[in-house]
Design an enzyme around this catalytic site. Structure first.
Site, mmCIF file in Angstrom:
data_model
loop_
_atom_site.group_PDB
_atom_site.id
_atom_site.type_symbol
_atom_site.label_atom_id
_atom_site.label_comp_id
_atom_site.label_asym_id
_atom_site.label_seq_id
_atom_site.Cartn_x
_atom_site.Cartn_y
_atom_site.Cartn_z
ATOM 1 N N ALA A 44 7.161 -37.054 -8.265
ATOM 2 C CA ALA A 44 7.038 -37.496 -9.619
ATOM 3 C C ALA A 44 6.824 -39.078 -10.097
ATOM 4 O O ALA A 44 7.441 -40.041 -9.047
ATOM 5 C CB ALA A 44 8.199 -37.231 -10.511
ATOM 6 N N GLU A 77 0.859 -1.355 -0.108
ATOM 7 C CA GLU A 77 0.072 0.143 0.066
ATOM 8 C C GLU A 77 0.914 1.245 -0.157
ATOM 9 O O GLU A 77 0.561 2.259 -0.583
ATOM 10 C CB GLU A 77 -0.990 -0.022 1.317
ATOM 11 C CG GLU A 77 -1.980 -1.132 1.506
ATOM 12 C CD GLU A 77 -1.476 -2.055 2.100
ATOM 13 O OE1 GLU A 77 -2.138 -2.693 3.003
ATOM 14 O OE2 GLU A 77 -0.177 -2.810 2.047
ATOM 15 N N CYS A 91 -0.445 0.810 7.762
ATOM 16 C CA CYS A 91 -0.901 1.347 6.669
ATOM 17 C C CYS A 91 -2.142 2.116 6.520
ATOM 18 O O CYS A 91 -2.538 2.804 5.499
ATOM 19 C CB CYS A 91 -0.803 0.109 5.551
ATOM 20 S SG CYS A 91 0.630 -0.725 5.074
ATOM 21 N N CYS A 120 -2.581 -3.294 7.482
ATOM 22 C CA CYS A 120 -2.274 -3.481 8.817
ATOM 23 C C CYS A 120 -2.511 -2.206 9.598
ATOM 24 O O CYS A 120 -2.810 -1.041 9.021
ATOM 25 C CB CYS A 120 -0.758 -3.955 8.808
ATOM 26 S SG CYS A 120 0.278 -2.355 8.376
ATOM 27 N N LEU A 125 9.121 -41.791 3.880
ATOM 28 C CA LEU A 125 8.870 -40.532 4.496
ATOM 29 C C LEU A 125 7.434 -40.071 3.853
ATOM 30 O O LEU A 125 6.856 -39.393 4.555
ATOM 31 C CB LEU A 125 10.135 -39.686 4.272
ATOM 32 C CG LEU A 125 9.964 -38.138 4.937
ATOM 33 C CD1 LEU A 125 9.396 -38.298 6.135
ATOM 34 C CD2 LEU A 125 11.052 -37.428 4.442
#
Length: 363
Positions: free
Chosen positions: A151, A47, A79, A70, A299
């Site tokens: 994969a 911003e 902001c 924020c 894992l």
């Protein structure tokens, strides 16, 4: 709002441990006046970048931002106050900030100042949530968001049978491998097991060529500390290798690893296996928002059984292993999580399926 979200993505690899934020300021006729996105080292939030660029033209304009502004002082000022001072008339927000220090207070402050605030719904809200899913999960749980990437062949194996004299273990396309490096670029850490390191001797680094603020942390689970100082991971380390082990830190190999520059942490083990939740808690304390799990069947199975995986991305090559060479998971003793929001994408001759799990309700 779509432009603000696209701008936010420019901060991938640069904003962590802060959220990804993009901002667009538009005149009443819809003409874009200024844009901005957040990079951690630049300090200014999106911003502020946009407001500085807009200058006096911001008065009476409309501001679009994918995350609630924020309303507190941290590394920078609020902001909300800068937006109010600039004379912005309306603020359109993609989603509320899950940070407890904000979470609605930014919206409230802007409305108290007489600014119209609109919070997105539907596709814009979903896009805003997706772009900051890592930050949202970490800020709420203290643990990183884990994505399991694998994969596979069409018959569900992680490897083809090795041909005599062949050193190339790749069976997915160049397009798929490029996407994997983009995924690594968007992650704070890569997690694998010692079995993968011993079998493949990989580098497991980010070779996307894209800029990043912090090095990709390479994390290895090695209960008996079998990692060799001659491995490519150790030989290429640059303060970016972390090993969790159940072995004594006074052992000869532990001292050898530490001397080489590897950080070694002794952690809890359960039935001879490293406690995955304890690993994530430690990474969370180090402001690691996202972990990419690239591992073998043991894992993979342990992570799914422990319900630490939030998302799976599976790349399928148009090839068949023709036997049980290396399965996707092994030794899973509990029901695997259900998958939701399933999506399919093409990468050259390959296709990838990504989906979210129901592993943890704290999202």
């Amino acid at each position: 709002m779509q432009t603000a979200t696209l701008l936010a993505r420019k901060g991938i690899g640069l904003a962590s441990p802060n959220p990804l934020v993009g901002c667009v300021i538009a005149a009443p006729d819809g003409k874009v006046i200024a844009e901005g996105f957040h990079q951690y080292d630049w300090r200014d939030h999106a911003e502020i970048v946009a407001l500085k660029s807009a200058g006096a033209k911001a008065r009476g304009a409309k501001l679009y931002v994918n995350l609630e502004p924020c309303n507190h002082t941290g590394r920078t000022g609020p902001c909300t106050e800068a937006i109010i001072a600039a004379g912005i008339k309306c603020v359109v927000i993609g989603m509320r900030d899950p940070n407890p220090r904000v979470d609605g207070s930014g919206i409230q402050r802007l409305r108290e100042a007489g600014i119209e605030v609109i919070v997105a719904k539907g596709e814009d809200l979903e896009a805003a949530r997706r772009v900051n899913e890592h930050f949202s999960y970490w800020i709420r749980t203290g643990r990183p968001f884990v994505t399991l990437k694998s994969a596979l062949t069409l018959d569900g194996q992680l490897a083809l049978a090795k041909r005599r004299g062949s050193k190339d273990s790749w069976f997915t396309s160049a397009e798929s491998r490029a996407e994997v490096h983009r995924m690594r670029h968007g992650s704070d850490a890569l997690l694998t097991g010692i079995g993968t390191v011993l079998a493949d001797n990989p580098l497991l680094n980010d070779r996307s060529g894209l800029p990043r603020r912090r090095r990709l942390l390479r994390v290895i689970l090695d209960s008996r500390l079998r990692l060799s100082h001659k491995s490519r991971i150790v030989q290429s380390l640059d303060d970016d290798v972390l090993v969790f082990t159940a072995a004594s830190l006074s052992s000869r190999n532990a001292k050898k690893m530490q001397h080489a520059g590897v950080e070694v942490i002794n952690t809890k083990s359960v039935n001879g296996r490293i406690n995955l939740r304890a690993v994530l808690e430690e990474l969370g304390r180090r402001e690691i928002l996202s972990v990419l799990l690239e591992a073998g069947p043991s894992l993979n199975g342990a992570a799914l059984a422990a319900k630490i995986v939030r998302k799976v991305v599976l790349f399928y090559a148009a090839k068949l292993a023709g036997g049980s060479t290396v399965p996707f998971t092994r030794d899973v003793k509990v029901a695997l999580p259900l998958l939701r929001n399933i999506n399919m994408r093409r990468f050259g001759p390959d296709f990838a399926i990504d989906a979210y799990t129901d592993a943890d309700s704290q999202t």
